[in-house]
Design a protein around this motif. Structure first.
Motif, PDB file in Angstrom:
ATOM      1  N   ILE A 121     -62.842  12.678   4.153  1.00  0.00           N
ATOM      2  CA  ILE A 121     -61.850  12.857   3.082  1.00  0.00           C
ATOM      3  C   ILE A 121     -60.590  12.063   3.382  1.00  0.00           C
ATOM      4  O   ILE A 121     -60.028  11.408   2.496  1.00  0.00           O
ATOM      5  N   LYS A 122     -60.145  12.086   4.637  1.00  0.00           N
ATOM      6  CA  LYS A 122     -58.953  11.310   5.015  1.00  0.00           C
ATOM      7  C   LYS A 122     -59.206   9.829   4.830  1.00  0.00           C
ATOM      8  O   LYS A 122     -58.337   9.090   4.350  1.00  0.00           O
ATOM      9  N   GLU A 123     -60.424   9.374   5.226  1.00  0.00           N
ATOM     10  CA  GLU A 123     -60.771   7.965   5.071  1.00  0.00           C
ATOM     11  C   GLU A 123     -60.745   7.555   3.601  1.00  0.00           C
ATOM     12  O   GLU A 123     -60.229   6.501   3.238  1.00  0.00           O
ATOM     13  N   MET A 124     -61.315   8.423   2.744  1.00  0.00           N
ATOM     14  CA  MET A 124     -61.292   8.122   1.308  1.00  0.00           C
ATOM     15  C   MET A 124     -59.870   8.106   0.784  1.00  0.00           C
ATOM     16  O   MET A 124     -59.501   7.220   0.004  1.00  0.00           O
ATOM     17  N   LYS A 125     -59.103   9.075   1.192  1.00  0.00           N
ATOM     18  CA  LYS A 125     -57.723   9.191   0.696  1.00  0.00           C
ATOM     19  C   LYS A 125     -56.888   7.997   1.135  1.00  0.00           C
ATOM     20  O   LYS A 125     -56.110   7.469   0.352  1.00  0.00           O
ATOM     21  N   ASP A 126     -57.073   7.566   2.366  1.00  0.00           N
ATOM     22  CA  ASP A 126     -56.255   6.476   2.889  1.00  0.00           C
ATOM     23  C   ASP A 126     -56.782   5.090   2.526  1.00  0.00           C
ATOM     24  O   ASP A 126     -55.997   4.156   2.355  1.00  0.00           O
ATOM     25  N   GLY A 127     -58.107   4.940   2.389  1.00  0.00           N
ATOM     26  CA  GLY A 127     -58.652   3.604   2.185  1.00  0.00           C
ATOM     27  C   GLY A 127     -59.312   3.372   0.846  1.00  0.00           C
ATOM     28  O   GLY A 127     -58.924   2.476   0.098  1.00  0.00           O
ATOM     29  N   LEU A 128     -60.292   4.158   0.543  1.00  0.00           N
ATOM     30  CA  LEU A 128     -61.114   3.880  -0.632  1.00  0.00           C
ATOM     31  C   LEU A 128     -60.389   4.137  -1.949  1.00  0.00           C
ATOM     32  O   LEU A 128     -60.493   3.339  -2.879  1.00  0.00           O
ATOM     33  N   ILE A 129     -59.698   5.228  -2.036  1.00  0.00           N
ATOM     34  CA  ILE A 129     -59.041   5.568  -3.313  1.00  0.00           C
ATOM     35  C   ILE A 129     -57.968   4.557  -3.674  1.00  0.00           C
ATOM     36  O   ILE A 129     -57.946   4.067  -4.811  1.00  0.00           O
ATOM     37  N   PRO A 130     -57.050   4.189  -2.762  1.00  0.00           N
ATOM     38  CA  PRO A 130     -56.065   3.162  -3.144  1.00  0.00           C
ATOM     39  C   PRO A 130     -56.721   1.819  -3.481  1.00  0.00           C
ATOM     40  O   PRO A 130     -56.292   1.127  -4.413  1.00  0.00           O
ATOM     41  N   GLU A 131     -57.764   1.468  -2.733  1.00  0.00           N
ATOM     42  CA  GLU A 131     -58.461   0.209  -2.999  1.00  0.00           C
ATOM     43  C   GLU A 131     -59.113   0.240  -4.378  1.00  0.00           C
ATOM     44  O   GLU A 131     -59.031  -0.728  -5.146  1.00  0.00           O
ATOM     45  N   ALA A 132     -59.750   1.352  -4.708  1.00  0.00           N
ATOM     46  CA  ALA A 132     -60.390   1.484  -6.019  1.00  0.00           C
ATOM     47  C   ALA A 132     -59.343   1.468  -7.129  1.00  0.00           C
ATOM     48  O   ALA A 132     -59.549   0.854  -8.175  1.00  0.00           O
ATOM     49  N   LYS A 133     -58.233   2.121  -6.898  1.00  0.00           N
ATOM     50  CA  LYS A 133     -57.167   2.151  -7.910  1.00  0.00           C
ATOM     51  C   LYS A 133     -56.618   0.753  -8.141  1.00  0.00           C
ATOM     52  O   LYS A 133     -56.391   0.343  -9.281  1.00  0.00           O
ATOM     53  N   GLU A 134     -56.419   0.021  -7.064  1.00  0.00           N
ATOM     54  CA  GLU A 134     -55.901  -1.343  -7.181  1.00  0.00           C
ATOM     55  C   GLU A 134     -56.884  -2.227  -7.949  1.00  0.00           C
ATOM     56  O   GLU A 134     -56.495  -2.990  -8.833  1.00  0.00           O
ATOM     57  N   GLY A 135     -58.166  -2.097  -7.622  1.00  0.00           N
ATOM     58  CA  GLY A 135     -59.183  -2.881  -8.324  1.00  0.00           C
ATOM     59  C   GLY A 135     -59.242  -2.526  -9.804  1.00  0.00           C
ATOM     60  O   GLY A 135     -59.354  -3.401 -10.664  1.00  0.00           O
TER      61      GLY A 135
ATOM     62  N   LEU B  66     -58.682  -3.613 -15.311  1.00  0.00           N
ATOM     63  CA  LEU B  66     -58.291  -3.053 -16.604  1.00  0.00           C
ATOM     64  C   LEU B  66     -57.265  -3.934 -17.296  1.00  0.00           C
ATOM     65  O   LEU B  66     -57.298  -4.086 -18.518  1.00  0.00           O
ATOM     66  N   ALA B  67     -56.352  -4.515 -16.526  1.00  0.00           N
ATOM     67  CA  ALA B  67     -55.386  -5.433 -17.128  1.00  0.00           C
ATOM     68  C   ALA B  67     -56.114  -6.641 -17.713  1.00  0.00           C
ATOM     69  O   ALA B  67     -55.806  -7.099 -18.828  1.00  0.00           O
ATOM     70  N   ASN B  68     -57.089  -7.151 -16.992  1.00  0.00           N
ATOM     71  CA  ASN B  68     -57.870  -8.295 -17.455  1.00  0.00           C
ATOM     72  C   ASN B  68     -58.653  -7.926 -18.724  1.00  0.00           C
ATOM     73  O   ASN B  68     -58.684  -8.689 -19.693  1.00  0.00           O
ATOM     74  N   ILE B  69     -59.272  -6.765 -18.711  1.00  0.00           N
ATOM     75  CA  ILE B  69     -60.044  -6.317 -19.877  1.00  0.00           C
ATOM     76  C   ILE B  69     -59.129  -6.097 -21.072  1.00  0.00           C
ATOM     77  O   ILE B  69     -59.457  -6.459 -22.200  1.00  0.00           O
ATOM     78  N   THR B  70     -57.958  -5.538 -20.834  1.00  0.00           N
ATOM     79  CA  THR B  70     -57.012  -5.306 -21.924  1.00  0.00           C
ATOM     80  C   THR B  70     -56.592  -6.632 -22.558  1.00  0.00           C
ATOM     81  O   THR B  70     -56.529  -6.748 -23.790  1.00  0.00           O
ATOM     82  N   ALA B  71     -56.342  -7.627 -21.732  1.00  0.00           N
ATOM     83  CA  ALA B  71     -55.958  -8.938 -22.263  1.00  0.00           C
ATOM     84  C   ALA B  71     -57.093  -9.531 -23.095  1.00  0.00           C
ATOM     85  O   ALA B  71     -56.866 -10.068 -24.191  1.00  0.00           O
ATOM     86  N   LYS B  72     -58.322  -9.417 -22.595  1.00  0.00           N
ATOM     87  CA  LYS B  72     -59.468  -9.955 -23.343  1.00  0.00           C
ATOM     88  C   LYS B  72     -59.668  -9.217 -24.664  1.00  0.00           C
ATOM     89  O   LYS B  72     -60.005  -9.820 -25.679  1.00  0.00           O
ATOM     90  N   LEU B  73     -59.444  -7.917 -24.653  1.00  0.00           N
ATOM     91  CA  LEU B  73     -59.571  -7.147 -25.897  1.00  0.00           C
ATOM     92  C   LEU B  73     -58.520  -7.565 -26.920  1.00  0.00           C
ATOM     93  O   LEU B  73     -58.802  -7.633 -28.115  1.00  0.00           O
ATOM     94  N   LYS B  74     -57.311  -7.835 -26.453  1.00  0.00           N
ATOM     95  CA  LYS B  74     -56.260  -8.291 -27.372  1.00  0.00           C
ATOM     96  C   LYS B  74     -56.644  -9.623 -28.002  1.00  0.00           C
ATOM     97  O   LYS B  74     -56.479  -9.822 -29.209  1.00  0.00           O
TER      98      LYS B  74
END
Length: 156
Positions: free
Chosen positions: A53-67, A72-80
């Motif tokens: 859980i600590k590993e996910m909290k410290d590494g995977l979750i922030p990495e996934a959020k950043e990705g 999502l920004a790229n997809i939003t631009a393409k949708l516009k």
């Protein structure tokens, strides 16, 4: 005497219906056996889960959020962009001269009607020529038959 009788009855009742001492012994034995068999497995599993859980909290979750933020920004631009293209296509469709389309549709209908009329006319001509040729052939064979009959009659 009544007291003695009451004591005896209480003792008999306790022996027959009060199973607490036996159940308590069995319960203590079960708990002791259970704890010995399990050992520290539960604590080890909890420690592993805590580390994961600590590993996910410290590494995977922030990495996934950043990705996700990036994609999502790229997809939003393409949708516009796609939405703008759709709006332009819709505007062009609305600006097309419907009168011109109707005129072309009518012209194609009249061309088709003329084509069918020519086809029927050609069909009638072919039928007429066929009838003429059939009549000529029929007359020719009638003449041949008359000549054959005449030849058979003239020969003695």
């Amino acid at each position: 005497m009544d007291q003695q009788l009451f004591k005896d009855l209480s003792e008999i009742h306790a022996r027959l219906f009060d199973h607490r001492p036996i159940l308590q012994g069995h319960t203590n034995f079960f708990v002791k056996e259970f704890e010995e068999k399990r050992g520290n497995h539960e604590q080890e599993r909890l420690k592993k889960l805590d580390e994961e859980i600590k590993e996910m909290k410290d590494g995977l979750i922030p990495e996934a959020k950043e990705g996700m933020d990036q994609f999502l920004a790229n997809i939003t631009a393409k949708l516009k962009v796609a939405t703008e293209v759709c709006k332009r296509v819709e505007e062009k469709e609305n600006n097309i001269d419907t009168d011109l389309l109707e005129k072309e549709r009518e012209r194609r209908k009249s061309d088709w009607t003329e084509f069918l009329a020519r086809q029927y006319e050609t069909c009638d001509q072919v039928d007429a020529e066929f009838s003429e040729q059939a009549d000529i052939v029929a007359k020719h064979y009638e003449e041949l038959e008359k000549n054959l009959v005449a030849m058979n009659n003239s020969t003695p």
